[in-house]
Design an enzyme around this catalytic site. Sequence first.
Site, PDB file in Angstrom:
ATOM      1  N   ASP A 141      23.966  12.901   5.776  1.00  0.00           N
ATOM      2  CA  ASP A 141      25.382  12.981   6.143  1.00  0.00           C
ATOM      3  C   ASP A 141      26.234  12.812   4.896  1.00  0.00           C
ATOM      4  O   ASP A 141      26.233  11.749   4.287  1.00  0.00           O
ATOM      5  CB  ASP A 141      25.682  11.895   7.173  1.00  0.00           C
ATOM      6  CG  ASP A 141      27.027  12.093   7.861  1.00  0.00           C
ATOM      7  OD1 ASP A 141      27.845  12.879   7.347  1.00  0.00           O
ATOM      8  OD2 ASP A 141      27.246  11.460   8.906  1.00  0.00           O
ATOM      9  N   HIS A 191      27.186  22.535  14.171  1.00  0.00           N
ATOM     10  CA  HIS A 191      28.261  21.666  13.657  1.00  0.00           C
ATOM     11  C   HIS A 191      28.768  22.162  12.302  1.00  0.00           C
ATOM     12  O   HIS A 191      29.976  22.259  12.086  1.00  0.00           O
ATOM     13  CB  HIS A 191      27.716  20.240  13.551  1.00  0.00           C
ATOM     14  CG  HIS A 191      28.694  19.203  13.124  1.00  0.00           C
ATOM     15  ND1 HIS A 191      29.728  18.773  13.921  1.00  0.00           N
ATOM     16  CD2 HIS A 191      28.800  18.492  11.972  1.00  0.00           C
ATOM     17  CE1 HIS A 191      30.424  17.839  13.285  1.00  0.00           C
ATOM     18  NE2 HIS A 191      29.887  17.644  12.101  1.00  0.00           N
TER      19      HIS A 191
HETATM   20  C1  HEM Z   1      28.960  11.243  15.188  1.00  0.00           C
HETATM   21  C2  HEM Z   1      29.740  12.161  14.660  1.00  0.00           C
HETATM   22  C3  HEM Z   1      29.325  13.121  13.573  1.00  0.00           C
HETATM   23  C4  HEM Z   1      28.088  13.349  13.042  1.00  0.00           C
HETATM   24  C5  HEM Z   1      26.779  12.684  13.399  1.00  0.00           C
HETATM   25  C6  HEM Z   1      28.260  14.352  12.024  1.00  0.00           C
HETATM   26  C7  HEM Z   1      27.236  14.854  11.250  1.00  0.00           C
HETATM   27  C8  HEM Z   1      27.381  15.797  10.262  1.00  0.00           C
HETATM   28  C9  HEM Z   1      26.314  16.327   9.472  1.00  0.00           C
HETATM   29  C10 HEM Z   1      24.857  15.929   9.594  1.00  0.00           C
HETATM   30  C11 HEM Z   1      26.835  17.243   8.626  1.00  0.00           C
HETATM   31  C12 HEM Z   1      26.071  18.102   7.610  1.00  0.00           C
HETATM   32  C13 HEM Z   1      25.886  17.458   6.298  1.00  0.00           C
HETATM   33  C14 HEM Z   1      27.146  17.187   5.560  1.00  0.00           C
HETATM   34  O1  HEM Z   1      27.763  18.084   4.962  1.00  0.00           O
HETATM   35  O2  HEM Z   1      27.558  16.010   5.595  1.00  0.00           O
HETATM   36  C15 HEM Z   1      28.258  17.276   8.868  1.00  0.00           C
HETATM   37  C16 HEM Z   1      29.157  18.075   8.203  1.00  0.00           C
HETATM   38  C17 HEM Z   1      30.503  18.076   8.430  1.00  0.00           C
HETATM   39  N1  HEM Z   1      31.170  17.397   9.426  1.00  0.00           N
HETATM   40 FE1  HEM Z   1      30.379  16.136  10.728  1.00  0.00          FE
HETATM   41  N2  HEM Z   1      29.561  14.739  11.970  1.00  0.00           N
HETATM   42  C18 HEM Z   1      30.251  14.001  12.905  1.00  0.00           C
HETATM   43  C19 HEM Z   1      31.597  14.079  13.196  1.00  0.00           C
HETATM   44  C20 HEM Z   1      32.486  14.855  12.526  1.00  0.00           C
HETATM   45  C21 HEM Z   1      33.900  14.877  12.779  1.00  0.00           C
HETATM   46  C22 HEM Z   1      34.627  14.041  13.830  1.00  0.00           C
HETATM   47  C23 HEM Z   1      34.435  15.755  11.898  1.00  0.00           C
HETATM   48  C24 HEM Z   1      35.872  16.161  11.704  1.00  0.00           C
HETATM   49  C25 HEM Z   1      36.695  16.348  12.675  1.00  0.00           C
HETATM   50  C26 HEM Z   1      33.358  16.286  11.091  1.00  0.00           C
HETATM   51  C27 HEM Z   1      33.524  17.195  10.077  1.00  0.00           C
HETATM   52  C28 HEM Z   1      32.505  17.666   9.283  1.00  0.00           C
HETATM   53  C29 HEM Z   1      32.717  18.548   8.160  1.00  0.00           C
HETATM   54  C30 HEM Z   1      34.060  19.077   7.663  1.00  0.00           C
HETATM   55  C31 HEM Z   1      31.458  18.818   7.635  1.00  0.00           C
HETATM   56  C32 HEM Z   1      31.136  19.698   6.427  1.00  0.00           C
HETATM   57  C33 HEM Z   1      31.046  21.121   6.851  1.00  0.00           C
HETATM   58  C34 HEM Z   1      30.768  22.018   5.660  1.00  0.00           C
HETATM   59  O3  HEM Z   1      31.737  22.457   5.041  1.00  0.00           O
HETATM   60  O4  HEM Z   1      29.586  22.253   5.368  1.00  0.00           O
HETATM   61  N3  HEM Z   1      32.187  15.725  11.510  1.00  0.00           N
HETATM   62  N4  HEM Z   1      28.561  16.388   9.881  1.00  0.00           N
END
Ligand code: HEM
Lengths: 391, 186
Positions: free
Chosen positions: A217, A301
Amino acid sequence: MTSRRHLLTGAAAAGLGAAAGAGVVAAAHGDSPARVAAAPGGQPALGTAIVAFHGARQAGVAEDPPAHAAFVAFTLPATADRRGLARMMRLLTDDAARLTRGEPALGDTDATLAPLPARLTVTFGFGPGLYRAAGLRPPVADLPAFRIDRLEQRWSGGDLLLQVCADDPLTVAHTQRMLIKDTRPFAAVRWVQQGFRRSPGIHAPDHTQRNVMGQLDGTANPRGAEIDPAVWNEDGSTTIVVRRMRAEIEKWDMLSVADKENAVGRRLDTGAPLSGTQEHDEPDFTKLDDSGLPAMPDFSHVTRARVTDPALKLLRRPYNYDGVPNAAGHPDAGLIFASFQKDIARQFVPVQQRLADKDLLNEWITPIGSAVFAVPPGCAEGGWIGEQVLG
Amino acid sequence: MRPEATSRRNRWLGGPRWIQRLLVAAAAFLVVALPGVPAWAHAQLASAVPAPDAALSTAPAAVTLTFNEQLNPEFTTIVVSDAGRQRVPASAPAVSGAAGTVRIEGALGEGAYTVAYRVVSTDGHTIQGSYGFTVGDAARPPVAAGESSGGLPVGVLIGIGAVGLGLAMVAGYLYFSGRRRQRGSA
Ligand code: HEM
């Protein structure tokens, strides 16, 4: 990372009379974890490490997140006014400046807990209500309602936020206690959320951490010089969104690895996008597999959250939480999702809206708390946080 | 070397007890591990129009895939590609219960086509697969049919299942016959 906010080592810099010449903090700039071990004189470098409190920007945003955090939100009474708020902020700034350099706060009843700051930072956020109480127009507004929200009052809203981070949970506990004590005459505790990440020395400092769902993450987070255009306004201010995201771990654990990977769009082991092989490969949303399906599922996601404009990225700084399981043994776990960005409406809301519209990960994550705060600029020595707003 | 140690070792390694234990352990492992392996009870393609490997004389106007479980309409991808792996223009999938339909925009020319799907059942498992059909007298469908769920092809899972079942039966037989023998000799 800002050069202004380089890490100092506690003993040497703060003149605490503790053993001088503590070693370099491993987490600072890619030193090997082996060097964390101990500084000369028996003071472990991790414990005495200091993140400078004073500066044009507040600490606790752009640095690598320490292992432990407490997010403490307060509610102001109806009688709150600008002068009282300024008094409160002067007091809290003084506390934070002392505690972050390993000194007891004034009137600290547990002064023995102060000398190991362990990269302690205290970051102040002002909710919309604080501005209204001061007779000012709030620069941040509550988020719109999203259809995935199951918000609980006990984790939502707030007029003042303290984000307390350190590499040691006792340091966080002491700091939280002292700051709450001094805030008590001015505001009531609304909610506290405590979380954790991997501890320093567990893996290389630039290694992406895993969250409680087992995912790497933080991969796509802006880093180094990429942080500035996404996060900091001219005046040194920024904003923070804090969303408590419950993870449905029992259901998540019923999935196969491939199911989990489809939900995120990245491999569970390496964090590589499903269109690539290495963690930091750019996801290729046009790549098709042999049967013609997009390699990156269109409902994953990452596909949905993707931001390419450097000025629109979010700096995600989430902490895990893992509470007490219920009688059936089901975990109470998830993320205290915290993100920093210049502008919530322009940067955060569109991403959250896309994720609310479609994101397979929604089957296993639920927003149960939500709050927004402006993060005012930092202050110089002798100044106080909020002086530009309330002064 | 002390003789009794040798003989104990021999009995341990060479005797049937060793095999018995291994098999019992293997069976126990499979019994414990198999419920964690998905795809036994999850959605599968039940029927399709056009059917897999169909050789059609007239071009279909739509592709309808019916699964054995309700689909989550938000997470249904159905793609039709031509022999050059170019995506055929089609509507977004319309999901109704367990069926998803895409309407093909424009008429398909003669040739071989591939239908590929990635759908999510209401319990959150992803199922993906593909099959071919031809229009006119194009030789053969381009892609062999395949379906996967949880990453392992169904065939492999069935294989694992069959081996597991076999092992469990052998282990069970040895275990019980061993007990019978023990009881007999007691
Ligand atoms: C329990 C809640 C969440 C989990 C487990 C989660 C998990 C992840 C994971 C595993 C990734 C891919 C690795 C990384 O780039 O960090 C990711 C990417 C991302 N997440 Fe989440 N996320 C959560 C909630 C959110 C929320 C609430 C938002 C915003 C509203 C968000 C926005 C993003 C963004 C902007 C990326 C990067 C996308 C990219 O440009 O590649 N996430 N998240």
